[in-house]
Design a protein around this motif. Structure first.
Motif, PDB file in Angstrom:
ATOM      1  N   ASP A  29       8.861   2.119  -9.261  1.00  0.00           N
ATOM      2  CA  ASP A  29       8.561   1.393  -8.033  1.00  0.00           C
ATOM      3  C   ASP A  29       9.333   0.077  -7.983  1.00  0.00           C
ATOM      4  OD1 ASP A  29       6.767   3.418  -7.568  1.00  0.00           O
ATOM      5  OD2 ASP A  29       5.000   2.246  -8.108  1.00  0.00           O
ATOM      6  N   LEU A  30       9.727  -0.309  -6.784  1.00  0.00           N
ATOM      7  CA  LEU A  30      10.443  -1.554  -6.565  1.00  0.00           C
ATOM      8  C   LEU A  30       9.733  -2.355  -5.486  1.00  0.00           C
ATOM      9  CD1 LEU A  30      14.036  -0.003  -6.202  1.00  0.00           C
ATOM     10  CD2 LEU A  30      12.862  -0.639  -8.330  1.00  0.00           C
ATOM     11  N   ARG A  31       9.753  -3.673  -5.638  1.00  0.00           N
ATOM     12  CA  ARG A  31       9.246  -4.557  -4.593  1.00  0.00           C
ATOM     13  C   ARG A  31      10.427  -5.211  -3.891  1.00  0.00           C
ATOM     14  NH1 ARG A  31       8.964  -9.730  -3.919  1.00  0.00           N
ATOM     15  NH2 ARG A  31       9.462 -10.177  -6.102  1.00  0.00           N
ATOM     16  N   VAL A  32      10.527  -5.004  -2.593  1.00  0.00           N
ATOM     17  CA  VAL A  32      11.595  -5.632  -1.812  1.00  0.00           C
ATOM     18  C   VAL A  32      11.321  -7.128  -1.718  1.00  0.00           C
ATOM     19  CG1 VAL A  32      12.688  -5.761   0.443  1.00  0.00           C
ATOM     20  CG2 VAL A  32      12.013  -3.539  -0.490  1.00  0.00           C
ATOM     21  N   ARG A  37      21.302   7.013  -2.908  1.00  0.00           N
ATOM     22  CA  ARG A  37      21.700   8.063  -3.855  1.00  0.00           C
ATOM     23  C   ARG A  37      20.546   8.496  -4.755  1.00  0.00           C
ATOM     24  NH1 ARG A  37      23.175   3.104  -5.349  1.00  0.00           N
ATOM     25  NH2 ARG A  37      23.132   2.407  -7.530  1.00  0.00           N
ATOM     26  N   PHE A  38      19.476   7.681  -4.833  1.00  0.00           N
ATOM     27  CA  PHE A  38      18.310   8.014  -5.661  1.00  0.00           C
ATOM     28  C   PHE A  38      17.167   8.606  -4.843  1.00  0.00           C
ATOM     29  CE2 PHE A  38      20.024   4.237  -8.182  1.00  0.00           C
ATOM     30  CZ  PHE A  38      20.679   5.048  -9.096  1.00  0.00           C
ATOM     31  N   ASN A  39      17.385   8.824  -3.549  1.00  0.00           N
ATOM     32  CA  ASN A  39      16.354   9.380  -2.662  1.00  0.00           C
ATOM     33  C   ASN A  39      15.049   8.589  -2.696  1.00  0.00           C
ATOM     34  OD1 ASN A  39      17.967  11.665  -1.820  1.00  0.00           O
ATOM     35  ND2 ASN A  39      17.597  12.530  -3.860  1.00  0.00           N
ATOM     36  N   PRO A  40      15.106   7.304  -2.424  1.00  0.00           N
ATOM     37  CA  PRO A  40      13.883   6.489  -2.453  1.00  0.00           C
ATOM     38  C   PRO A  40      12.977   6.801  -1.267  1.00  0.00           C
ATOM     39  CG  PRO A  40      15.687   5.195  -1.578  1.00  0.00           C
ATOM     40  CD  PRO A  40      16.281   6.506  -2.009  1.00  0.00           C
ATOM     41  N   ALA A  41      11.705   6.470  -1.421  1.00  0.00           N
ATOM     42  CA  ALA A  41      10.728   6.638  -0.341  1.00  0.00           C
ATOM     43  C   ALA A  41       9.901   5.367  -0.237  1.00  0.00           C
ATOM     44  CB  ALA A  41       9.821   7.837  -0.615  1.00  0.00           C
ATOM     45  N   GLU A  42       9.258   5.169   0.902  1.00  0.00           N
ATOM     46  CA  GLU A  42       8.369   4.023   1.060  1.00  0.00           C
ATOM     47  C   GLU A  42       7.087   4.251   0.271  1.00  0.00           C
ATOM     48  OE1 GLU A  42       7.616   3.269   5.161  1.00  0.00           O
ATOM     49  OE2 GLU A  42       9.707   2.776   5.628  1.00  0.00           O
ATOM     50  N   THR A  43       6.564   3.195  -0.340  1.00  0.00           N
ATOM     51  CA  THR A  43       5.284   3.295  -1.041  1.00  0.00           C
ATOM     52  C   THR A  43       4.162   3.508  -0.028  1.00  0.00           C
ATOM     53  OG1 THR A  43       5.293   0.868  -1.045  1.00  0.00           O
ATOM     54  CG2 THR A  43       5.882   1.970  -3.103  1.00  0.00           C
ATOM     55  N   LYS A  44       3.082   4.135  -0.491  1.00  0.00           N
ATOM     56  CA  LYS A  44       1.981   4.488   0.409  1.00  0.00           C
ATOM     57  C   LYS A  44       1.215   3.276   0.896  1.00  0.00           C
ATOM     58  CE  LYS A  44      -2.112   7.452   0.717  1.00  0.00           C
ATOM     59  NZ  LYS A  44      -2.944   8.472   0.027  1.00  0.00           N
ATOM     60  N   PHE A  45       1.003   2.290   0.008  1.00  0.00           N
ATOM     61  CA  PHE A  45       0.147   1.162   0.352  1.00  0.00           C
ATOM     62  C   PHE A  45       0.898  -0.166   0.460  1.00  0.00           C
ATOM     63  CE2 PHE A  45      -2.710   4.155  -1.910  1.00  0.00           C
ATOM     64  CZ  PHE A  45      -3.612   4.390  -0.884  1.00  0.00           C
ATOM     65  N   SER A  46       1.799  -0.436  -0.456  1.00  0.00           N
ATOM     66  CA  SER A  46       2.498  -1.717  -0.440  1.00  0.00           C
ATOM     67  C   SER A  46       3.461  -1.784   0.740  1.00  0.00           C
ATOM     68  CB  SER A  46       3.272  -1.926  -1.740  1.00  0.00           C
ATOM     69  OG  SER A  46       4.066  -3.093  -1.667  1.00  0.00           O
ATOM     70  N   PRO A  47       3.361  -2.810   1.577  1.00  0.00           N
ATOM     71  CA  PRO A  47       4.215  -2.886   2.771  1.00  0.00           C
ATOM     72  C   PRO A  47       5.676  -3.165   2.458  1.00  0.00           C
ATOM     73  CG  PRO A  47       2.907  -4.890   2.542  1.00  0.00           C
ATOM     74  CD  PRO A  47       2.397  -3.928   1.518  1.00  0.00           C
ATOM     75  N   ASN A  48       5.956  -3.617   1.242  1.00  0.00           N
ATOM     76  CA  ASN A  48       7.334  -3.947   0.876  1.00  0.00           C
ATOM     77  C   ASN A  48       7.794  -3.184  -0.361  1.00  0.00           C
ATOM     78  OD1 ASN A  48       7.712  -6.015   2.930  1.00  0.00           O
ATOM     79  ND2 ASN A  48       6.266  -7.239   1.730  1.00  0.00           N
TER      80      ASN A  48
END
Length: 430
Positions: free
Chosen positions: A156-159, A175-186
């Protein structure tokens, strides 16, 4: 390296961990230095085998009738990696780097099932002495919680909203196929892969080097957000460590107000300086540990955040070796440290201020029990309603079943898909 050689290497690493009593990360690094022929893919696969063996050590050992490194690694190959044990054994016979072929008993056990009546702590893969604590924390779901805590974690990463946006970071890491986290807005997440899948090395990415994002579990992001720091406030981060939550607080506050980052250990605090610069966090004042380092802050803080030292039981997916090293004595030591920090933290708050207590633990002794004792000794404090806290921080629906008996919020892999975290916001009466 082929799979048989990787299995043999994993057995070697686990044997090193067991005999020399050193952390898995050190043993894996030493093996890599001593076997430079192994490529990055080989090292990743061997690491996966070792960590998978430790995540489910108890149930693997029960199935195989042994907790030797060989038994654990063979169990991973069959139970977790879905290898056919007979075919695996045949491949051992033609590979000079392979372990010895499986015995008849190993072949039989590897395809077996744990019998009815297997003790819960074995099914849940944690030390037996923790059973009463986990039952108290999770009720009828304690075995399921343990099983989910024995899986692989996502990356997980925090923007860092001071410098970038989630859209920009996801494009940079496409290239790593990232997705948005379910709960964290960033938050941005990359789920763990199976078998020998490699974890993306995002710290060499341009975005990381420019401070667009930090590696941080979604649970850690959430509790930092639930600290609910506001722009313009005076905030003391009392156990700042390397600064992960400090950076998140600075972003939430939009660089407005003041954060005082302190830790009693200079070594833990050392990385914070470079991280603050890279993230563009300008409202943080680092206070190095020394006598009276915080005395000028007494009675002046709007918010005191305590990321308390704890057993780290919430991070068992990432550090499974610590699961089997935890003792009642270490738990008692951490509980004592937490109580002392809570008592000290209260004096920095002004009337109406909020004390934010956080742990990366799933044990009630370190969580609700600490809050009960603190409020008993400090009746001018009361827990902020968890649903209201969540709504204020994120403006979204409060996740089901995460509220604890004492007004805290418990995050777990089963409930929220995160590491295990606890937070309780204690507001002082005006």
């Amino acid at each position: 390296m082929r799979l048989p050689g990787r299995l043999s290497a994993a057995i070697e690493v686990l044997t090193d961990v067991e005999t020399r009593k050193r952390p898995v990360s050190e043993a894996l690094k030493a093996w890599g230095l001593n076997n430079r022929f192994a490529g990055a893919g080989d090292r990743a696969a061997i690491g996966n085998l070792v960590y998978d063996a430790l995540r489910r050590r108890s149930s693997h050992a029960a199935l195989m009738g042994s907790d030797t490194p060989r038994a654990l690694v063979l169990a991973v190959a069959v139970r977790d990696w879905n290898e056919d044990p007979a075919a695996l054994s045949e491949s051992f016979a033609t590979d000079n780097h392979a372990p010895a072929p499986l015995t008849e008993e190993e072949l039989e056990r590897a395809v077996g099932q744990l019998p009815d009546g297997t003790p819960g702590h074995i099914l849940a893969d944690f030390p037996e002495w923790l059973t009463p604590s986990l039952e108290r924390a999770f009720g009828d779901n304690w075995i399921a919680e343990g099983q989910d805590m024995s899986g692989r974690p996502s990356l997980d990463l925090r923007v860092n909203t001071l410098k970038s946006s989630r859209e920009r970071v996801m494009k940079s890491l496409a290239r790593f196929n990232p997705a948005e986290t379910k709960f964290s807005p960033n938050g941005v997440t990359m789920p763990a892969g199976p078998r020998d899948a490699r974890t993306p090395n995002v710290t060499t990415d341009e975005g990381y080097l420019k401070g667009w994002f930090e590696v941080q579990d979604q649970g850690s992001q959430l509790v930092a957000g639930l600290a609910n720091a506001k722009p313009g406030e005076q905030v003391l981060d009392l156990c700042a460590g390397a600064g992960g939550k400090t950076l998140a607080l600075a972003a939430v506050m939009g660089n407005k107000g003041q954060i005082f980052a302190y830790d009693s250990d200079r070594n833990r605090l050392a990385p914070i300086y470079d991280r603050l610069k890279r993230n563009g966090a300008r409202n943080v004042q680092v206070r190095a540990p020394q006598p009276d380092a915080l005395e000028d802050l007494v009675g002046k803080m709007d918010r005191v955040v305590i990321d308390a030292p704890c057993t780290g039981t919430g991070t068992w997916r990432r550090r499974p070796d610590t699961k089997w090293k935890l003792t009642p004595e270490l738990l008692a030591q951490r509980v004592g440290e937490q109580a002392a920090i809570l008592a000290d933290a209260a004096r920095y708050l002004k009337p109406g201020g909020t004390l934010v207590y956080i742990t990366c633990s799933i044990l009630p002794e370190e969580n609700d029990d600490q809050v009960v004792a603190f409020i008993k000794a400090n009746p001018d404090f009361a827990s902020v309603n968890p649903a209201e806290l969540w709504q204020s921080a994120f403006g979204t629906a409060f996740p089901a079943d995460t509220e604890t008996e004492q007004g805290g919020i418990a995050l777990t892999p089963r409930l929220t898909g995160t590491d295990g975290f606890y937070i309780n916001a204690l507001r002082r009466s005006a």
